[in-house]
Scaffold this active site. Structure first.
Site, PDB file in Angstrom:
ATOM      1  N   HIS A 157      18.521 -37.120 -68.730  1.00 54.37           N
ATOM      2  CA  HIS A 157      19.043 -36.056 -68.666  1.00 54.37           C
ATOM      3  C   HIS A 157      19.634 -35.519 -67.135  1.00 54.37           C
ATOM      4  O   HIS A 157      19.844 -35.922 -66.566  1.00 54.37           O
ATOM      5  CB  HIS A 157      17.626 -36.409 -68.119  1.00 54.37           C
ATOM      6  CG  HIS A 157      16.533 -36.824 -66.794  1.00 54.37           C
ATOM      7  ND1 HIS A 157      16.770 -36.684 -65.761  1.00 54.37           N
ATOM      8  CD2 HIS A 157      16.851 -38.144 -66.678  1.00 54.37           C
ATOM      9  CE1 HIS A 157      15.861 -37.649 -64.826  1.00 54.37           C
ATOM     10  NE2 HIS A 157      15.994 -38.624 -65.383  1.00 54.37           N
ATOM     11  N   CYS A 173      15.736 -42.706 -65.283  1.00 54.96           N
ATOM     12  CA  CYS A 173      16.414 -43.425 -66.446  1.00 54.96           C
ATOM     13  C   CYS A 173      17.471 -43.068 -66.186  1.00 54.96           C
ATOM     14  O   CYS A 173      18.771 -43.598 -64.681  1.00 54.96           O
ATOM     15  CB  CYS A 173      15.992 -43.124 -68.032  1.00 54.96           C
ATOM     16  SG  CYS A 173      15.055 -43.772 -68.298  1.00 54.96           S
TER      17      CYS A 173
END
Length: 277
Positions: A157, A173
């Site tokens: 992302h 992440c």
């Protein structure tokens, strides 16, 4: 009078923002304005660029190297597009293969039930979800990794926290500059295979890496290690002098020998620099 005017000191014009690095200019993305990335965060090795590809994965694959903090989109002509990434704890918890089965522009974010239960002061207000936008920790785009039809909770992302790219972060992440995740999002189709390298694969294909004095990875060499240590000592001395003079510390201090970044009091950690779903 003319002679006196000629001798007067010139008035220094205020300096404007530095010119943007190509590919990292400000973007108007629908209703949201994404600022340009400060060139300070974009040394050459941190920029999106086409590089030779030496891995076994085929065209259209994404390869995530959490150890060198790089991500590749394989082009299929012996090249790959390389991106710099930040890696959080959750990013280190996955290895092997999966597929992209969900894509989202300006994704929403919801804290887990455990997060709300353990820290209601931080997360209770977002228990129903935080809509996509500039304050959302998932940034402008998100790619969701599945394995065997199940969500792995592994995310690729964007982020507004440009200073985090290239570093090990406290949680989350795989983050990219918003400009980079928009580029990758446009290349990666549903069903795109994602391979997350092991430490052994990273060493074999990337070679040994070393953290610089700012906590970002770069290829190792004795010369690079010596230069990093010299800059680290100079930075530590500058911070010591700043403390003695009562001046604020630089934005972040990297603890030698660690993989992470220790934030100074002048740079508080974001509430959203924690596990994301």
């Amino acid at each position: 009078m003319l002679a006196l005017a000629a001798c007067a000191p010139a008035v220094k014009e205020p300096e404007g923002p530095p010119p943007p690095v190509p590919g990292y200019e400000a973007i108007q993305d629908g209703e949201f304005h994404i600022n340009q990335v400060d060139p300070h965060y974009l040394p050459e090795h941190m920029r999106r660029q086409l590089v030779p590809w030496n891995g076994p994965q085929g065209a259209g694959s994404i390869v995530v190297d959490t150890h060198s903090r790089r991500l590749y989109y394989v082009m299929g002509d012996g090249t790959a597009m390389r991106y710099a990434i930040a890696v959080g704890r959750e990013g280190l918890g996955f290895q092997g293969d999966g597929t992209i089965q969900r894509k989202q522009e300006w994704p929403s974010w919801t804290p887990t039930a455990n997060m709300v239960r353990s820290r209601p002061d931080l997360y209770a207000a977002y228990a129903g979800g935080l809509p996509g936008g500039l304050m959302n920790p998932l940034g402008a785009r998100a790619l969701y990794l599945y394995r065997g039809g199940r969500d792995t909770m592994f995310r690729i992302h964007g982020t507004q926290e440009n200073s985090s790219i290239g570093r090990a972060t406290s949680a989350g992440c795989i983050r990219l500059f918003n400009q980079d995740i928009i580029d990758l999002f446009g290349r990666a189709d549903y069903g795109t295979r994602v391979h997350v390298r092991s430490a052994a694969e990273s060493l074999a294909l990337e070679g040994p890496m070393i953290e610089d004095e700012n906590g970002r990875m770069m290829p190792y060499s004795p010369e690079a290690a010596a230069a990093i240590e010299e800059r680290r000592l100079a930075k530590a001395e500058a911070e010591r002098e700043a403390l003695l003079e009562g001046q604020p510390l630089p934005e972040a201090t990297v603890v030698p020998g660690t993989a992470g970044m220790v934030e100074t009091p002048t740079q508080p950690v974001s509430y959203f620099d924690r596990p994301m779903q």
